[in-house]
Scaffold this active site. Structure first.
Site, mmCIF file in Angstrom:
data_model
loop_
_atom_site.group_PDB
_atom_site.id
_atom_site.type_symbol
_atom_site.label_atom_id
_atom_site.label_comp_id
_atom_site.label_asym_id
_atom_site.label_seq_id
_atom_site.Cartn_x
_atom_site.Cartn_y
_atom_site.Cartn_z
ATOM 1 N N ASP A 88 0.385 -0.990 0.127
ATOM 2 C CA ASP A 88 -0.060 -0.013 0.108
ATOM 3 C C ASP A 88 0.708 1.099 0.102
ATOM 4 O OD1 ASP A 88 -2.007 -1.029 -0.130
ATOM 5 O OD2 ASP A 88 -3.044 -0.984 1.830
ATOM 6 N N CYS A 144 -22.962 -11.742 -14.930
ATOM 7 C CA CYS A 144 -23.602 -11.327 -13.492
ATOM 8 C C CYS A 144 -22.990 -9.956 -12.916
ATOM 9 C CB CYS A 144 -22.594 -11.907 -12.743
ATOM 10 S SG CYS A 144 -22.887 -11.337 -10.934
ATOM 11 N N CYS A 151 -24.518 -1.819 -4.808
ATOM 12 C CA CYS A 151 -24.205 -1.406 -4.033
ATOM 13 C C CYS A 151 -24.613 -0.113 -4.058
ATOM 14 C CB CYS A 151 -22.694 -0.204 -5.027
ATOM 15 S SG CYS A 151 -21.969 0.899 -4.667
ATOM 16 N N CYS A 198 -20.233 -4.858 -2.278
ATOM 17 C CA CYS A 198 -20.040 -6.084 -3.801
ATOM 18 C C CYS A 198 -19.459 -7.021 -3.495
ATOM 19 C CB CYS A 198 -19.232 -3.954 -4.342
ATOM 20 S SG CYS A 198 -17.985 -3.854 -3.500
#
Ligand code: B12
Ligand code: SF4
Ligand code: SF4
Length: 299
Positions: A88, A144, A151, A198
């Site tokens: 990160d 899909c 959301c 999600c």
């Protein structure tokens, strides 16, 4: 679509080209580490929900240590080799590289996704040595659209593209010193830190393995009243070593007050009334909004 995360705009060329950051880089190696620990079990309407990745202690140190061990193995095995580890913090477009490294495909929810789901974090290292590359994985989203449909804040302008400035994960974790914009408040539901909607609907996550590197530090649900009773000092003590500590008391309490409003539960009225008089203008305004929402609902 970075919202207001300034570090994302920093040095964009180095983010896209790892050689700007580590000129000798020849190979990038990635690890994927499952963070799946518990499953949410019947929260009451007095609970706030945390995203799964917030359950273990702050993951950066754990993953850096694992990758440093891997780097030490490489430099021992191949004398003269240099390695640089990143999790990160480095200016590298990690998901893009991880995708090329064969760890998964980019799902329509913009997560790196494999046949074993997406509940994993990634960490990498660059080596100044050629290694045989793995083949990229093909896309298995098919027709899909579950993640796009679920959301609540419409954060996907198109499949595989996230508009962070609409995402609950952004608002609850990174958007710290401002109110949550009104148009997104109802969509936040009971999320007080991150959001997993999600991912939770993704059929591939039925096959997600449990974590073998992370231990649970926090539950997935926390009582809203208990959280609202914490002051900054007790908050820092309670959440030391967790990602909530980095986000900080004021932003997490703002999220808690919002979840109280969305809970439609009149038992939160005394706490909200107390915060409505708070000297922090963001907390006071959020508490008033939530009081109004409960009043409207209970009327
Ligand atoms: C800033 C950030 C955020 C921001 C913005 C995210 C974003 N998508 O831009 C916010 C706060 C919203 C966020 C949320 C989350 N994050 Co985050 N985040 C980051 C961070 C630090 C940088 C991401 C970044 O650079 N974004 C800019 C975009 C342009 O780059 P990208 O998303 O990495 O890569 C995209 C492009 O390469 C493009 N792309 C690549 N190939 C293709 C192909 C096609 C056809 C298309 C159209 C696009 C495309 O799509 C990629 C995926 O989105 C990374 C760590 C890192 N350094 O990478 C973690 C990271 C992405 N987050 C992570 C996690 C776990 C989350 C959350 C699940 C946490 C949560 N539960 O609340 C949510 C997920 C929200 C979502 N649906 O994406 C993990 C994801 C692991 C995985 N399996 O993918 C990462 C990699 C951290 C880690 N060390 O593992 N995050
Ligand atoms: S994390 Fe939540 S708010 Fe963000 S894109 Fe996914 S479902 Fe939408
Ligand atoms: S929910 Fe469906 S479309 Fe979304 S990432 Fe999973 S498989 Fe792909």
């Amino acid at each position: 679509m970075h919202a207001e995360m300034a570090y994302m705009a920093r040095d964009p060329e180095a983010r896209a080209d790892i050689k700007r950051w580590f000129p000798e880089a020849r190979t990038v190696v990635f690890g994927a580490f499952s963070y799946l620990i518990d499953s949410p079990n019947n929260p009451s309407d007095s609970d706030g929900r945390l995203a799964r990745y917030a359950q273990p202690p702050d993951y950066h140190d754990t993953l850096k240590n694992i990758m440093r061990e891997a780097a030490a193995w490489c430099t021992h095995e191949w004398p003269g080799t240099s390695a640089k580890v990143f999790v990160d913090t480095s200016p590298v477009l990690e998901r893009l590289y991880a995708r090329f490294a064969g760890l998964g495909w980019v799902g329509k929810n913009s997560m790196l996704l494999a046949r074993t789901g997406s509940y994993f974090l990634i960490a990498g290292m660059a080596l100044d040595r050629d290694l045989e590359p793995d083949a990229p994985v093909t896309d298995h989203c098919g027709s899909c659209t579950r993640c796009l449909d679920v959301c609540p804040t419409d954060a996907f302008p198109e499949p595989r593209v996230l508009d962070a400035s609409k995402c609950i994960a952004y608002f609850t974790v990174e958007h710290r010193k401002k109110p949550i914009p009104e148009e997104f408040r109802e969509g936040h539901g009971n999320w007080i830190f991150g959001c997993d909607l999600c991912q939770d609907v993704c059929p591939w996550n039925r096959f997600a393995p449990k974590s073998s590197v992370f231990e649970s530090r926090l539950p997935l649900h926390m009582n809203l009243e208990e959280l609202a009773a914490l002051d900054p000092t007790s908050f820092n003590k309670r959440f030391k070593g967790t990602p909530l500590r980095r986000t900080g008391w004021a932003a997490v309490i703002r999220n808690v007050l919002l979840a109280m409003g969305n809970s439609k539960n009149s038992r939160h009225i005394p706490t909200l009334q107390r915060y409505a008089e708070h000297e922090d203008a963001i907390l006071a305004e959020q508490a008033r909004w939530s009081l109004e929402r409960i009043d409207k609902i209970t009327a």
